[in-house]
Design an enzyme around this catalytic site. Structure first.
Site, PDB file in Angstrom:
ATOM      1  N   TYR A 197       0.781  -1.185  -0.020  1.00  0.00           N
ATOM      2  CA  TYR A 197       0.046  -0.116   0.088  1.00  0.00           C
ATOM      3  C   TYR A 197       1.024   1.243   0.160  1.00  0.00           C
ATOM      4  CZ  TYR A 197      -4.172  -2.648   1.604  1.00  0.00           C
ATOM      5  OH  TYR A 197      -5.174  -3.653   1.718  1.00  0.00           O
ATOM      6  N   THR A 210      -1.932  -3.677  -4.374  1.00  0.00           N
ATOM      7  CA  THR A 210      -3.449  -3.909  -4.197  1.00  0.00           C
ATOM      8  C   THR A 210      -4.063  -2.798  -4.744  1.00  0.00           C
ATOM      9  OG1 THR A 210      -2.966  -5.167  -2.254  1.00  0.00           O
ATOM     10  CG2 THR A 210      -5.147  -4.427  -2.534  1.00  0.00           C
TER      11      THR A 210
HETATM   12  C1  FMN Z   1      -8.074  -9.933   8.311  1.00  0.00           C
HETATM   13  C2  FMN Z   1      -7.917  -9.608   6.933  1.00  0.00           C
HETATM   14  C3  FMN Z   1      -6.912  -8.546   6.461  1.00  0.00           C
HETATM   15  C4  FMN Z   1      -6.590  -8.450   5.385  1.00  0.00           C
HETATM   16  N1  FMN Z   1      -5.524  -7.413   4.919  1.00  0.00           N
HETATM   17  C5  FMN Z   1      -5.079  -7.234   3.649  1.00  0.00           C
HETATM   18  C6  FMN Z   1      -3.976  -6.390   3.330  1.00  0.00           C
HETATM   19  O1  FMN Z   1      -3.365  -5.607   4.306  1.00  0.00           O
HETATM   20  N2  FMN Z   1      -3.555  -6.232   2.145  1.00  0.00           N
HETATM   21  C7  FMN Z   1      -4.224  -6.724   1.203  1.00  0.00           C
HETATM   22  O2  FMN Z   1      -3.962  -6.654  -0.029  1.00  0.00           O
HETATM   23  N3  FMN Z   1      -5.450  -7.731   1.505  1.00  0.00           N
HETATM   24  C8  FMN Z   1      -5.812  -7.973   2.636  1.00  0.00           C
HETATM   25  N4  FMN Z   1      -6.745  -8.826   2.784  1.00  0.00           N
HETATM   26  C9  FMN Z   1      -7.466  -9.538   1.760  1.00  0.00           C
HETATM   27  C10 FMN Z   1      -6.616 -10.993   1.517  1.00  0.00           C
HETATM   28  O3  FMN Z   1      -5.291 -10.771   1.147  1.00  0.00           O
HETATM   29  C11 FMN Z   1      -7.453 -11.891   0.492  1.00  0.00           C
HETATM   30  O4  FMN Z   1      -7.770 -11.027  -0.649  1.00  0.00           O
HETATM   31  C12 FMN Z   1      -8.579 -12.250   1.166  1.00  0.00           C
HETATM   32  O5  FMN Z   1      -8.707 -12.703   2.480  1.00  0.00           O
HETATM   33  C13 FMN Z   1      -9.453 -13.461   0.153  1.00  0.00           C
HETATM   34  O6  FMN Z   1     -10.323 -13.946   0.914  1.00  0.00           O
HETATM   35  P1  FMN Z   1     -10.387 -15.117   1.879  1.00  0.00           P
HETATM   36  O7  FMN Z   1     -10.375 -14.446   3.214  1.00  0.00           O
HETATM   37  O8  FMN Z   1     -12.161 -15.611   1.735  1.00  0.00           O
HETATM   38  O9  FMN Z   1      -9.633 -16.385   1.433  1.00  0.00           O
HETATM   39  C14 FMN Z   1      -7.084  -8.906   4.324  1.00  0.00           C
HETATM   40  C15 FMN Z   1      -7.901 -10.223   4.472  1.00  0.00           C
HETATM   41  C16 FMN Z   1      -8.480 -10.399   5.602  1.00  0.00           C
HETATM   42  C17 FMN Z   1      -9.398 -11.269   6.097  1.00  0.00           C
END
Ligand code: FMN
Length: 396
Positions: free
Chosen positions: A139, A165
């Site tokens: 980010y 992202t």
């Molecule tokens: C608690 C949490 C925090 C997340 N933090 C980020 C992040 O900091 N950066 C990012 O690109 N995606 C983040 N994501 C998204 C995940 O990288 C991913 O796209 C997503 O969890 C996929 O879906 P799933 O949890 O159903 O497998 C986060 C997801 C969760 C659940």
């Protein structure tokens, strides 16, 4: 063996849903809901998981083989499994070892870990913990100076790819976090925190480990020139000030000079744009239903995007993966590999590294079994002929 590692080793823990239940018992509601929840009405969050039910298998029976080959290559790296661990911000709230534990578990399983910018551990420590490839999710928080500095640190530390992202121009509104007082708990004064404390005090074991870990750390990888590490309290505001645009991809590419994954693609147009901007891969993703609600499930848009990309770059996907069958379906629809988010983070919240190891093992054995039942010996051979998809999807 601690009580939490004993509970995840139990033969009754057979699925990721079992881990979710253990995590819910172990961490305070505010932490669990942060991990489990999605944006607004959580329509996309639910749909991300439900959509796998729309795709059914076409197995080839009376086929036997000794070994199932689960190996794949992502960005030139040979991975033992066709799933990677997705970036999950604030992992250190789930367990003190957080990102370090997840990276070590990924490496031990022969797969890659993607470290979030919103990490509680230094990127150098996370990289050192893993024997596998580690990618850095970027980010632009803290501005371009902070981003350039972290990219340089990631290169020196030996990170292999950058995941940019693109779906977070502002943070989505996760209503559960507001109701649970996440903001007040993280940044408020004692009186603001007070109404939300009972749920924290009801998890004394988590609270003790959290306090022993020193409470909420600043973000060690977002170092603002002249100011130092960004405090955790500034995250939402910092995200709102740091939207990434396609034009940023040019300087990011120049500074990084390694492979870039564009994460958060949901349309064929954005996929083509990512190719034009020099991405080596994309991840078809709606951020696990945490950003814009009511966008389609990742799996639903995967075929359209695979068609548009037409093999020019690698297509990954994430969203809703909870079982080996989900992984197999995504690969049948053209993903080279998937990213798992909550599936391993529930394990982390339930029992730290032991929990992540076990979550990975559940997905691995699930996938191996699915391939045998499908009559397909190699994940590289999964394709559309192994699934039925709804007729309406074909019309895209
Ligand atoms: C608690 C949490 C925090 C997340 N933090 C980020 C992040 O900091 N950066 C990012 O690109 N995606 C983040 N994501 C998204 C995940 O990288 C991913 O796209 C997503 O969890 C996929 O879906 P799933 O949890 O159903 O497998 C986060 C997801 C969760 C659940």
């Amino acid at each position: 063996m601690t009580q939490s590692s004993r509970s995840v080793a139990s033969p009754r823990v057979v699925s990721i849903a079992d881990f979710r239940a253990i995590a819910q018992r172990r961490v305070p509601r505010s932490v669990f809901d942060y991990l489990d929840g999605g944006a607004e009405g959580e329509v996309t969050l639910r749909e991300n998981c439900r959509v796998y039910d729309d795709v059914t298998f076409r197995p080839r029976h009376a086929v036997a083989f000794d070994q199932c080959n689960l190996r794949t290559r992502v960005l030139g790296f040979d991975l033992a499994l066709p799933f990677l661990l997705a970036p999950v911000g604030y992992s250190r709230l789930m367990h003190p070892m957080g990102e370090v534990a997840a990276a070590r578990a990924a490496g031990n399983a022969g797969t890659a870990y993607i470290l979030s910018t919103i990490s509680g551990h230094k990127l150098e420590d996370v990289k050192a913990a893993s024997t596998g490839p580690v990618f850095y999710q970027l980010y632009l928080m803290g501005g371009r100076g902070a981003a350039e500095a972290v990219i340089e640190r990631a290169r020196v530390a030996g990170f292999s790819a950058l995941a940019v992202t693109i779906d977070t121009p502002v943070s989505g509104i996760r209503e559960r976090d507001h109701r649970n007082g996440m903001k007040e708990l993280v940044s408020g004064g004692p009186f603001e925190k007070l109404p939300y404390l009972p749920q924290i005090l009801s998890r004394p074991r988590w609270l003790a480990s959290f306090l022993l870990d020193g409470g909420i750390p600043a973000l060690p990888n977002v170092v603002i020139p002249g100011k130092g590490p960004m405090p955790l309290v500034d995250v939402a505001a910092a995200l709102a000030e740091s939207a990434v645009t396609w034009s940023d991809l040019t300087w990011i590419r120049e500074v990084w000079r390694g492979p870039i994954i564009v994460k958060g693609v949901l349309t064929a147009d954005d996929a083509r744009r990512a190719i034009d901007e020099g991405a080596a891969a994309i991840s078809v993703s709606n951020h696990g239903g945490r950003q814009l609600d009511c966008v389609p499930a990742s799996l639903r848009v995967l075929p359209e995007i695979v068609k548009a990309v037409d093999g020019q770059i690698e297509v990954l996907m994430d969203g809703g993966i909870r079982r080996g069958t989900d992984i197999a379906k995504a690969l049948c629809l053209g993903a080279r590999a998937v990213l798992c988010g909550r599936a391993y983070a529930y394990g982390l919240a339930a029992a730290g590294e032991v929990g992540v190891n076990r979550a990975i093992e559940i997905l691995r054995t699930d996938l191996d079994r699915t391939l045998r039942l499908l009559g397909c010996a190699n994940v590289g051979e999964l394709n559309r002929s192994y699934v039925n998809i709804p007729k309406s999807w074909d019309a895209d």
